[in-house]
Design a protein around this motif. Structure first.
Motif, PDB file in Angstrom:
ATOM      1  N   SER A 114       0.846  -1.195   0.000  1.00  0.00           N
ATOM      2  CA  SER A 114       0.000   0.000   0.000  1.00  0.00           C
ATOM      3  C   SER A 114       0.877   1.238   0.000  1.00  0.00           C
ATOM      4  N   VAL A 115       0.270   2.353  -0.339  1.00  0.00           N
ATOM      5  CA  VAL A 115       0.925   3.656  -0.256  1.00  0.00           C
ATOM      6  C   VAL A 115      -0.162   4.695  -0.054  1.00  0.00           C
ATOM      7  N   SER A 116       0.168   5.789   0.595  1.00  0.00           N
ATOM      8  CA  SER A 116      -0.831   6.803   0.907  1.00  0.00           C
ATOM      9  C   SER A 116      -0.295   8.184   0.566  1.00  0.00           C
ATOM     10  N   PHE A 117      -1.157   8.996  -0.035  1.00  0.00           N
ATOM     11  CA  PHE A 117      -0.846  10.390  -0.321  1.00  0.00           C
ATOM     12  C   PHE A 117      -2.081  11.216  -0.006  1.00  0.00           C
ATOM     13  N   GLY A 118      -1.927  12.198   0.858  1.00  0.00           N
ATOM     14  CA  GLY A 118      -3.047  13.075   1.178  1.00  0.00           C
ATOM     15  C   GLY A 118      -4.242  12.308   1.692  1.00  0.00           C
ATOM     16  N   ASP A 119      -5.392  12.517   1.074  1.00  0.00           N
ATOM     17  CA  ASP A 119      -6.638  11.886   1.514  1.00  0.00           C
ATOM     18  C   ASP A 119      -6.879  10.535   0.858  1.00  0.00           C
ATOM     19  N   PHE A 120      -5.879   9.977   0.181  1.00  0.00           N
ATOM     20  CA  PHE A 120      -6.084   8.750  -0.586  1.00  0.00           C
ATOM     21  C   PHE A 120      -5.121   7.653  -0.133  1.00  0.00           C
ATOM     22  N   PHE A 121      -5.664   6.439  -0.074  1.00  0.00           N
ATOM     23  CA  PHE A 121      -4.913   5.240   0.302  1.00  0.00           C
ATOM     24  C   PHE A 121      -5.011   4.268  -0.864  1.00  0.00           C
ATOM     25  N   PHE A 122      -3.870   3.810  -1.357  1.00  0.00           N
ATOM     26  CA  PHE A 122      -3.819   2.985  -2.558  1.00  0.00           C
ATOM     27  C   PHE A 122      -3.382   1.571  -2.192  1.00  0.00           C
ATOM     28  N   CYS A 123      -4.104   0.576  -2.708  1.00  0.00           N
ATOM     29  CA  CYS A 123      -3.741  -0.828  -2.508  1.00  0.00           C
ATOM     30  C   CYS A 123      -4.400  -1.653  -3.611  1.00  0.00           C
ATOM     31  N   HIS A 124      -4.108  -2.951  -3.630  1.00  0.00           N
ATOM     32  CA  HIS A 124      -4.636  -3.768  -4.718  1.00  0.00           C
ATOM     33  C   HIS A 124      -6.124  -4.075  -4.559  1.00  0.00           C
ATOM     34  N   ALA A 125      -6.505  -4.679  -3.436  1.00  0.00           N
ATOM     35  CA  ALA A 125      -7.866  -5.215  -3.299  1.00  0.00           C
ATOM     36  C   ALA A 125      -8.781  -4.350  -2.445  1.00  0.00           C
ATOM     37  N   GLY A 126      -8.258  -3.762  -1.379  1.00  0.00           N
ATOM     38  CA  GLY A 126      -9.077  -2.995  -0.461  1.00  0.00           C
ATOM     39  C   GLY A 126      -8.571  -3.157   0.957  1.00  0.00           C
ATOM     40  N   ILE A 127      -9.352  -2.670   1.901  1.00  0.00           N
ATOM     41  CA  ILE A 127      -8.962  -2.740   3.310  1.00  0.00           C
ATOM     42  C   ILE A 127     -10.068  -3.418   4.113  1.00  0.00           C
ATOM     43  N   ARG A 128      -9.703  -3.851   5.316  1.00  0.00           N
ATOM     44  CA  ARG A 128     -10.713  -4.386   6.226  1.00  0.00           C
ATOM     45  C   ARG A 128     -11.298  -3.220   7.024  1.00  0.00           C
ATOM     46  N   PRO A 129     -12.597  -2.960   6.865  1.00  0.00           N
ATOM     47  CA  PRO A 129     -13.210  -1.826   7.568  1.00  0.00           C
ATOM     48  C   PRO A 129     -13.020  -1.928   9.079  1.00  0.00           C
ATOM     49  N   GLY A 130     -12.760  -0.792   9.688  1.00  0.00           N
ATOM     50  CA  GLY A 130     -12.606  -0.737  11.131  1.00  0.00           C
ATOM     51  C   GLY A 130     -11.192  -0.953  11.624  1.00  0.00           C
ATOM     52  N   VAL A 131     -10.304  -1.434  10.765  1.00  0.00           N
ATOM     53  CA  VAL A 131      -8.909  -1.651  11.138  1.00  0.00           C
ATOM     54  C   VAL A 131      -8.105  -0.431  10.687  1.00  0.00           C
ATOM     55  N   PRO A 132      -7.267   0.139  11.564  1.00  0.00           N
ATOM     56  CA  PRO A 132      -6.463   1.300  11.149  1.00  0.00           C
ATOM     57  C   PRO A 132      -5.650   0.996   9.892  1.00  0.00           C
ATOM     58  N   LEU A 153     -17.676   5.544   5.656  1.00  0.00           N
ATOM     59  CA  LEU A 153     -16.434   6.150   5.207  1.00  0.00           C
ATOM     60  C   LEU A 153     -15.250   5.464   5.877  1.00  0.00           C
ATOM     61  N   HIS A 154     -14.114   5.482   5.216  1.00  0.00           N
ATOM     62  CA  HIS A 154     -12.859   4.995   5.765  1.00  0.00           C
ATOM     63  C   HIS A 154     -12.009   6.198   6.169  1.00  0.00           C
ATOM     64  N   PRO A 155     -10.906   5.978   6.873  1.00  0.00           N
ATOM     65  CA  PRO A 155     -10.042   7.117   7.230  1.00  0.00           C
ATOM     66  C   PRO A 155      -9.584   7.913   6.015  1.00  0.00           C
ATOM     67  N   LYS A 156      -9.386   7.223   4.888  1.00  0.00           N
ATOM     68  CA  LYS A 156      -9.069   7.877   3.626  1.00  0.00           C
ATOM     69  C   LYS A 156      -9.863   7.189   2.517  1.00  0.00           C
ATOM     70  N   VAL A 157      -9.983   7.838   1.386  1.00  0.00           N
ATOM     71  CA  VAL A 157     -10.601   7.204   0.222  1.00  0.00           C
ATOM     72  C   VAL A 157      -9.651   6.127  -0.281  1.00  0.00           C
ATOM     73  N   VAL A 158     -10.166   4.911  -0.443  1.00  0.00           N
ATOM     74  CA  VAL A 158      -9.334   3.785  -0.864  1.00  0.00           C
ATOM     75  C   VAL A 158      -9.420   3.639  -2.385  1.00  0.00           C
ATOM     76  N   VAL A 159      -8.283   3.677  -3.041  1.00  0.00           N
ATOM     77  CA  VAL A 159      -8.214   3.505  -4.491  1.00  0.00           C
ATOM     78  C   VAL A 159      -7.651   2.110  -4.748  1.00  0.00           C
ATOM     79  N   HIS A 160      -8.393   1.290  -5.506  1.00  0.00           N
ATOM     80  CA  HIS A 160      -8.055  -0.127  -5.608  1.00  0.00           C
ATOM     81  C   HIS A 160      -8.443  -0.690  -6.966  1.00  0.00           C
ATOM     82  N   GLY A 161      -8.056  -1.953  -7.173  1.00  0.00           N
ATOM     83  CA  GLY A 161      -8.471  -2.738  -8.324  1.00  0.00           C
ATOM     84  C   GLY A 161      -9.067  -4.045  -7.833  1.00  0.00           C
ATOM     85  N   HIS A 162      -8.609  -5.182  -8.426  1.00  0.00           N
ATOM     86  CA  HIS A 162      -8.909  -6.531  -7.950  1.00  0.00           C
ATOM     87  C   HIS A 162     -10.281  -7.059  -8.365  1.00  0.00           C
ATOM     88  N   THR A 163     -11.305  -6.211  -8.335  1.00  0.00           N
ATOM     89  CA  THR A 163     -12.666  -6.627  -8.675  1.00  0.00           C
ATOM     90  C   THR A 163     -13.083  -5.955  -9.977  1.00  0.00           C
TER      91      THR A 163
END
Length: 228
Positions: free
Chosen positions: A137-155, A177-187
């Protein structure tokens, strides 16, 4: 900073080259103060030229470190098959035959052991090292980037790598909402999804012939697509 996030490539070197040409043209024209090109993983399998995709990305990162590559589940599946071959593996069941063919290994008739041995010899060390070097993963500003997504509720800093590579419905169906907007693929989706809590840019390039990138710069957000 201008950010480009490119969805799942799956062996489509032709589309990746075209996307980078579009991005390069924009950067030369607009001259943003800074930029990053973030690749969201799944470079191999299904499409015709996984080897070419990895070669291209190795070169892109060598020429400019602002090209960032994140790992996808198929990329890890490739390494897992090289380490322990199985006909039931993600690699063999989901497009790994096309990956092997891109390395010149296409004959399964002599059995899995021979097929695996030939592929192991054909894959350059630089390619396995590249996949191992990809972050989750990598994060810039209000966006969090990863392949598939995140588990809600986990920092975000405490996400399990398996979730970042594999999670689907617990993430996709989460309405909050998540702490940041998650940008992803996978699906795979027919069109990119731009939602309040996430952005999905996997438009199934290997089959649809459409590769999508999400572009953000300050408050401006848009999509960039290339087609075969």
């Amino acid at each position: 900073m201008r950010l480009y996030a490119i969805g799942d490539i799956h062996g489509r070197l032709d589309l990746l080259e075209r996307m980078h040409e579009r991005i390069r043209t924009e950067i030369e024209r607009d001259r943003p103060a800074d930029w990053r090109v973030i690749h969201l993983g799944d470079y191999v399998d299904r499409g015709p030229d996984s080897r070419g995709v990895i070669d291209f990305l190795i070169g892109a990162k060598a020429s400019d470190a602002r090209n960032i590559t994140l790992a996808g589940n198929h990329d890890h599946g490739f390494l897992e098959f090289l380490g322990l071959p199985s006909m039931e593996s993600l690699f063999m069941q989901n497009g790994g035959v096309q990956t092997a063919a891109s390395y010149g290994v296409a004959d399964l008739s002599s059995g899995l052991v021979r097929f695996h041995s030939e592929l192991l010899q054909a894959v350059p060390v630089a390619h396995t090292s590249f996949v191992l070097s990809c972050g989750y993963s990598v994060s810039f500003g209000d966006f969090f980037f990863c392949h598939a997504g995140i588990r809600p509720g986990v920092p975000l800093y405490d996400q399990d790598p398996d979730d970042l590579l594999w999670i689907r419905y617990q993430f996709l169906l989460y309405p909050g909402l998540h702490p940041k907007v998650v940008v992803h693929g996978h699906t795979i989706t027919p069109k990119p999804e731009l939602l309040p809590n996430r952005v999905n840019v996997d438009t199934g390039a290997f089959g649809s012939g459409v590769l999508t990138a999400f572009v953000v710069e300050g408050a401006a957000k848009r999509l960039l697509t290339v087609e075969r």
